[in-house]
Design a protein around this motif. Structure first.
Motif, PDB file in Angstrom:
ATOM      1  N   LYS A  69       2.447   6.378  -9.277  1.00  0.00           N
ATOM      2  CA  LYS A  69       1.230   5.948 -10.064  1.00  0.00           C
ATOM      3  C   LYS A  69       2.060   4.992 -10.897  1.00  0.00           C
ATOM      4  O   LYS A  69       0.459   4.764 -11.025  1.00  0.00           O
ATOM      5  N   PRO A  78       0.936  -1.197  -0.127  1.00  0.00           N
ATOM      6  CA  PRO A  78      -0.111  -0.188  -0.065  1.00  0.00           C
ATOM      7  C   PRO A  78       0.823   1.293  -0.124  1.00  0.00           C
ATOM      8  O   PRO A  78       0.612   2.308  -0.947  1.00  0.00           O
ATOM      9  N   LYS A  79       1.981   1.060   1.165  1.00  0.00           N
ATOM     10  CA  LYS A  79       2.796   2.655   0.577  1.00  0.00           C
ATOM     11  C   LYS A  79       3.704   3.191  -0.871  1.00  0.00           C
ATOM     12  O   LYS A  79       3.608   3.654  -1.077  1.00  0.00           O
ATOM     13  N   GLN A 116       2.044   1.939  -3.835  1.00  0.00           N
ATOM     14  CA  GLN A 116       1.122   1.735  -4.125  1.00  0.00           C
ATOM     15  C   GLN A 116       0.382   3.322  -4.742  1.00  0.00           C
ATOM     16  O   GLN A 116       0.550   4.739  -5.123  1.00  0.00           O
ATOM     17  N   LYS A 117       0.176   4.185  -3.105  1.00  0.00           N
ATOM     18  CA  LYS A 117       0.008   5.734  -2.747  1.00  0.00           C
ATOM     19  C   LYS A 117       1.435   6.443  -3.163  1.00  0.00           C
ATOM     20  O   LYS A 117       1.788   7.158  -4.063  1.00  0.00           O
ATOM     21  N   LYS A 118       3.132   6.175  -3.674  1.00  0.00           N
ATOM     22  CA  LYS A 118       4.240   7.471  -3.579  1.00  0.00           C
ATOM     23  C   LYS A 118       4.301   7.446  -5.009  1.00  0.00           C
ATOM     24  O   LYS A 118       3.808   8.307  -5.919  1.00  0.00           O
TER      25      LYS A 118
END
Length: 544
Positions: A271, A264-265, A267-269
């Motif tokens: 694109k 998830p980390k 995935q957020k950072k």
């Protein structure tokens, strides 16, 4: 003795607890109509016999205006194979809002042992009134079901193109499986082995109780997390995904399922982030880890045979010091052992016809010694009707034989083994044979007996030995392979422990139930162990 799965997370499959819970569903038909302007309003009360008195256990709801009720409230009972659990189902017509049963009209009752119900799975019986007469055409139907989830899930998993986490090598990946607790927190239930230095791991197939993975709910969300193992304990997180057992079960035969492993980390950072690799479910299978009660509810019959020692060391039955002397109470240690074991096992055999054999005696008319004779003197039909029939045949034969010797066990063991060997061909768990040998002394044919037991360990068969009197029973303890593997004189090992030895003298002053409990303690495990080794399912198992 029971076999409901209750392992701790990561514990071995098949861990057992002591009691199996059985759910009893009750319905009635053609009940007596006690109401004038309408039909009866029946409810059912369950009683259990405790120390000779009836104790109320539970009641169903009341079925309003109904002579053919199907009760929604179930009775849940702790089932003990090695005990006689006598039960009474009494039906009443509710007349007023009172808890006192004498305030309601009696519609009839039915009494039986719990063992009879579970061995029948479903039974229908006529109701009787207090005077023993039929309660009209009223009948009761009782169905039994084991309350345990003994399904086992087997998974085969692999990974592809996982993230590289190690500076000097690739990753050392492993998987963790988590389920959600009642408080919403994730709880670890399984961890795979570590596969060293690869981004494309293939983990060993593994199995675990379904109830451990998802509480038995195939639609419950589970989380699978992938880590890179580090020796310092600071394992690096690679990624995770959630799924359900229902979804995983789509991986059958050659069909594989792929899950994106997401960090998830990352995935957020980023694109452009897609995933941290793929986790592949190569196969998912759910099977039943059948319990003893599964086999009994499935229709397995316990075939019971008694072998009685009539050697001279027992003493003359006319002499009060003889072990075969029947006292003024109408019993002796032989009869006590027959009743203790037989009263329980007879509930698991529908025809209740049991062979009763003797050994070590001279028989009329030529007075030759026999180590395998029918105590009813009918070699073509050695069967006795119920435990009472065995006791009667035993008492009747005493004046007509001469006690002699030696004490040879192997002929009777081989006799039962011949019948058990025919059952080896069974495709389902239909029959299991139990031989009760009651003896007073040292075995004369020890080598042959050891060999017979080793061969019988391959068959659906167990041997229970009850030692009566005060002789040295060291040889019997040797045959009971609790602490060591029994070997034949040829060196061949028994494939499983099938012998249970109990000295009667330890139970002389104990309640009769204590002897039965000790004698039959290992039988359920021996039954289920044999059928599992042979990969046999219950005769009529319910679909998954």
């Amino acid at each position: 003795m029971a076999y409901t799965l209750s392992p701790a997370p990561g514990g071995p499959v098949g861990t057992t607890c002591c009691v199996t819970k059985v759910e009893l569903s009750v319905s009635g038909q053609n009940l007596l109509d006690r109401d004038v302007t309408s039909k009866s309003d029946p409810f059912c009360v369950l009683f259990l016999e405790v120390n000779g008195k009836w104790k109320e256990i539970s009641r169903t709801e009341t079925a309003i205006n109904n002579l053919n009720p199907v009760f929604g409230v179930k009775f849940v009972i702790d089932y003990h194979f090695e005990e006689i659990q006598k039960m009474k189902f009494a039906l009443f017509d509710q007349d007023k809002p009172s808890l006192q049963l004498y305030e309601h009209d009696f519609l009839g009752e039915f009494t039986c042992n719990l063992g009879v119900i579970v061995s029948s799975k479903k039974l229908t019986r006529p109701l009787v009134l207090g005077n023993g007469k039929p309660a009209g055409k009223g009948t009761i139907m009782i169905a039994a079901q084991e309350l345990s989830d003994n399904r086992i899930i087997s998974l085969s998993m692999a990974g592809r193109k996982l993230d590289k986490k190690d500076f000097f090598g690739k990753s050392d990946p492993y998987l963790e499986f988590h389920k959600q607790g009642d408080d919403g927190k994730w709880m670890l239930v399984h961890r795979t082995e570590v596969i060293k230095n690869t981004l494309d791991p293939v983990w060993k197939p593994f199995s675990m109780p379904l109830i451990s993975l998802c509480g038995g709910d195939v639609d419950q969300t589970i989380k699978i997390m992938c880590y890179d193992y580090d020796n310092d304990g600071g394992h690096d997180f690679i990624g995770e995904f959630t799924t359900t057992v229902s979804k995983m079960c789509e991986a059958q035969n050659t069909t594989e399922i792929e899950f994106e492993c997401i960090n998830p980390k990352k995935q957020k950072k980023k694109k452009s982030y897609k995933n941290s690799g793929i986790i592949i479910l190569k196969s998912c299978k759910i099977a039943r880890d059948y319990s003893f009660l599964d086999y009994i509810l499935g229709g397995c019959q316990l075939m019971f045979t008694v072998g009685i020692d009539f050697t001279a060391s027992n003493g003359n039955p006319q002499d009060p010091s003889s072990l075969h002397h029947i006292n003024p109470m109408g019993t002796n240690e032989y009869l006590a052992a027959i009743w203790a074991v037989g009263q329980i096992i007879q509930d698991y055999d529908t025809d209740k016809m049991f062979p009763a054999l003797g050994f070590g005696a001279q028989l009329p008319p030529d007075w030759k010694v026999s180590h395998e004779f029918a105590i009813n003197f009918n070699p073509t039909n050695p069967f006795c009707s119920g435990v009472e029939g065995i006791a009667q045949a035993y008492s009747a034969c005493l004046p007509h034989i001469r006690f002699y010797g030696p004490t040879n066990f192997s002929p009777i063991i081989n006799h039962v083994a011949r019948f058990a060997s025919q059952a080896v061909q069974q495709e389902v768990a239909a029959q299991y044979f139990t031989l009760l040998i009651i003896t007073d002394g040292v075995i004369s044919d020890m080598d042959e007996t050891r060999h017979a037991i080793v061969q019988a360990s391959k068959l659906p068969m167990s041997v229970i030995i009850v030692g009566v009197g005060n002789a040295d029973f060291a040889a019997m303890e040797f045959l009971d392979g609790d602490n060591r593997i029994l070997r034949s004189y040829t060196g061949e090992e028994a494939v499983r422990d099938i012998v249970q030895f109990v000295p009667f003298r330890e139970f002389r002053n104990a309640p009769k139930e204590t002897l039965a409990r000790s004698v039959l303690a290992e039988l359920p495990q021996q039954v289920s162990q044999y059928f599992k080794q042979k990969n046999l399912s219950p005769s009529s198992s319910d679909p998954e």
